[in-house]
Design a protein around this motif. Sequence first.
Motif, mmCIF file in Angstrom:
data_model
loop_
_atom_site.group_PDB
_atom_site.id
_atom_site.type_symbol
_atom_site.label_atom_id
_atom_site.label_comp_id
_atom_site.label_asym_id
_atom_site.label_seq_id
_atom_site.Cartn_x
_atom_site.Cartn_y
_atom_site.Cartn_z
ATOM 1 N N THR A 85 53.080 22.267 63.309
ATOM 2 C CA THR A 85 52.352 21.395 64.230
ATOM 3 C C THR A 85 50.874 21.461 63.881
ATOM 4 O O THR A 85 50.434 22.416 63.221
ATOM 5 C CB THR A 85 52.518 21.848 65.706
ATOM 6 O OG1 THR A 85 51.807 23.084 65.883
ATOM 7 C CG2 THR A 85 53.975 22.040 66.084
ATOM 8 N N PRO A 86 50.097 20.483 64.331
ATOM 9 C CA PRO A 86 48.659 20.512 64.021
ATOM 10 C C PRO A 86 47.966 21.759 64.577
ATOM 11 O O PRO A 86 46.932 22.167 64.067
ATOM 12 C CB PRO A 86 48.128 19.244 64.709
ATOM 13 C CG PRO A 86 49.313 18.349 64.838
ATOM 14 C CD PRO A 86 50.488 19.263 65.036
ATOM 15 N N LYS A 87 48.543 22.381 65.627
ATOM 16 C CA LYS A 87 47.886 23.534 66.241
ATOM 17 C C LYS A 87 48.521 24.873 65.896
ATOM 18 O O LYS A 87 48.124 25.903 66.440
ATOM 19 C CB LYS A 87 47.869 23.348 67.763
ATOM 20 C CG LYS A 87 46.872 22.287 68.187
ATOM 21 C CD LYS A 87 46.822 22.150 69.675
ATOM 22 C CE LYS A 87 45.768 21.114 70.053
ATOM 23 N NZ LYS A 87 45.877 20.721 71.447
ATOM 24 N N ALA A 88 49.501 24.865 65.015
ATOM 25 C CA ALA A 88 50.193 26.111 64.671
ATOM 26 C C ALA A 88 49.213 27.134 64.110
ATOM 27 O O ALA A 88 48.311 26.796 63.353
ATOM 28 C CB ALA A 88 51.287 25.827 63.654
ATOM 29 N N LYS A 89 49.411 28.392 64.488
ATOM 30 C CA LYS A 89 48.505 29.445 64.015
ATOM 31 C C LYS A 89 49.129 30.282 62.911
ATOM 32 O O LYS A 89 48.458 31.017 62.215
ATOM 33 C CB LYS A 89 48.119 30.350 65.180
ATOM 34 C CG LYS A 89 47.229 29.627 66.180
ATOM 35 C CD LYS A 89 46.627 30.624 67.160
ATOM 36 C CE LYS A 89 45.638 29.968 68.089
ATOM 37 N NZ LYS A 89 46.303 29.057 69.049
ATOM 38 N N LEU A 90 50.453 30.162 62.781
ATOM 39 C CA LEU A 90 51.153 30.900 61.746
ATOM 40 C C LEU A 90 51.977 29.935 60.904
ATOM 41 O O LEU A 90 52.548 28.985 61.427
ATOM 42 C CB LEU A 90 52.135 31.888 62.378
ATOM 43 C CG LEU A 90 51.625 33.244 62.842
ATOM 44 C CD1 LEU A 90 52.780 34.024 63.466
ATOM 45 C CD2 LEU A 90 51.029 34.048 61.691
ATOM 46 N N CYS A 91 52.044 30.198 59.622
ATOM 47 C CA CYS A 91 52.890 29.382 58.755
ATOM 48 C C CYS A 91 54.348 29.751 58.998
ATOM 49 O O CYS A 91 54.724 30.919 58.943
ATOM 50 C CB CYS A 91 52.527 29.610 57.293
ATOM 51 S SG CYS A 91 53.654 28.761 56.166
ATOM 52 N N ALA A 92 55.174 28.764 59.291
ATOM 53 C CA ALA A 92 56.587 29.012 59.572
ATOM 54 C C ALA A 92 57.341 29.422 58.308
ATOM 55 O O ALA A 92 58.415 29.994 58.373
ATOM 56 C CB ALA A 92 57.229 27.764 60.162
ATOM 57 N N ASN A 93 56.791 29.148 57.175
ATOM 58 C CA ASN A 93 57.469 29.471 55.926
ATOM 59 C C ASN A 93 57.151 30.876 55.443
ATOM 60 O O ASN A 93 58.033 31.665 55.182
ATOM 61 C CB ASN A 93 57.085 28.443 54.859
ATOM 62 C CG ASN A 93 57.833 28.672 53.556
ATOM 63 O OD1 ASN A 93 59.048 28.775 53.537
ATOM 64 N ND2 ASN A 93 57.100 28.753 52.461
ATOM 65 N N CYS A 94 55.863 31.208 55.335
ATOM 66 C CA CYS A 94 55.498 32.491 54.727
ATOM 67 C C CYS A 94 54.847 33.448 55.722
ATOM 68 O O CYS A 94 54.567 34.588 55.397
ATOM 69 C CB CYS A 94 54.590 32.267 53.524
ATOM 70 S SG CYS A 94 52.958 31.671 53.964
ATOM 71 N N GLY A 95 54.605 32.994 56.951
ATOM 72 C CA GLY A 95 54.031 33.873 57.962
ATOM 73 C C GLY A 95 52.533 34.077 57.826
ATOM 74 O O GLY A 95 51.936 34.893 58.531
ATOM 75 N N ASP A 96 51.916 33.358 56.912
ATOM 76 C CA ASP A 96 50.487 33.493 56.697
ATOM 77 C C ASP A 96 49.712 33.027 57.928
ATOM 78 O O ASP A 96 50.068 32.034 58.542
ATOM 79 C CB ASP A 96 50.095 32.621 55.490
ATOM 80 C CG ASP A 96 48.808 33.121 54.848
ATOM 81 O OD1 ASP A 96 48.640 34.337 54.761
ATOM 82 O OD2 ASP A 96 47.998 32.271 54.426
ATOM 83 N N LYS A 97 48.705 33.797 58.285
ATOM 84 C CA LYS A 97 47.853 33.379 59.415
ATOM 85 C C LYS A 97 46.916 32.289 58.964
ATOM 86 O O LYS A 97 46.325 32.350 57.895
ATOM 87 C CB LYS A 97 47.035 34.566 59.925
ATOM 88 C CG LYS A 97 47.826 35.455 60.854
ATOM 89 C CD LYS A 97 46.878 36.207 61.782
ATOM 90 C CE LYS A 97 47.655 37.215 62.633
ATOM 91 N NZ LYS A 97 47.504 38.586 62.146
#
Length: 101
Positions: A85-97
């Motif tokens: 999402t435009p506001k996501a704080k974590l990458c759903a794929n690699c978990g990168d902040k």
Amino acid sequence: MEIKYCWRCKMEIPMLDKEEFAIASELYSNGFKIAKADRKDRFKELLEYYNNLTGFGETEPNAIMHHSLEQIGPDCENCGKPYRTPKAKLCANCGDKRKVE
Ligand SMILES: [Zn+2]
Ligand SMILES: [Zn+2]
């Protein structure tokens, strides 16, 4: 239009930019106004619009309605997949902040 990874479809798919998606949304809502058309005819214009634009062979009108660049975030700097999402704080794929802009 840009090819992006879609988290719902789990594949790379053409996503529409703001203007393109506005046209698609209108064609989609027009589809509901056609009386007594079967589902295939109802969204024929939408599917044609999307497929002509993207060269893709989409058959599911509902799928197009979440293929909007505005509904996903920018690409992750680490793995290149877009944030969910435009506001996501974590990458759903690699978990990168995500770095705060
Ligand atoms: Zn999708
Ligand atoms: Zn990532």
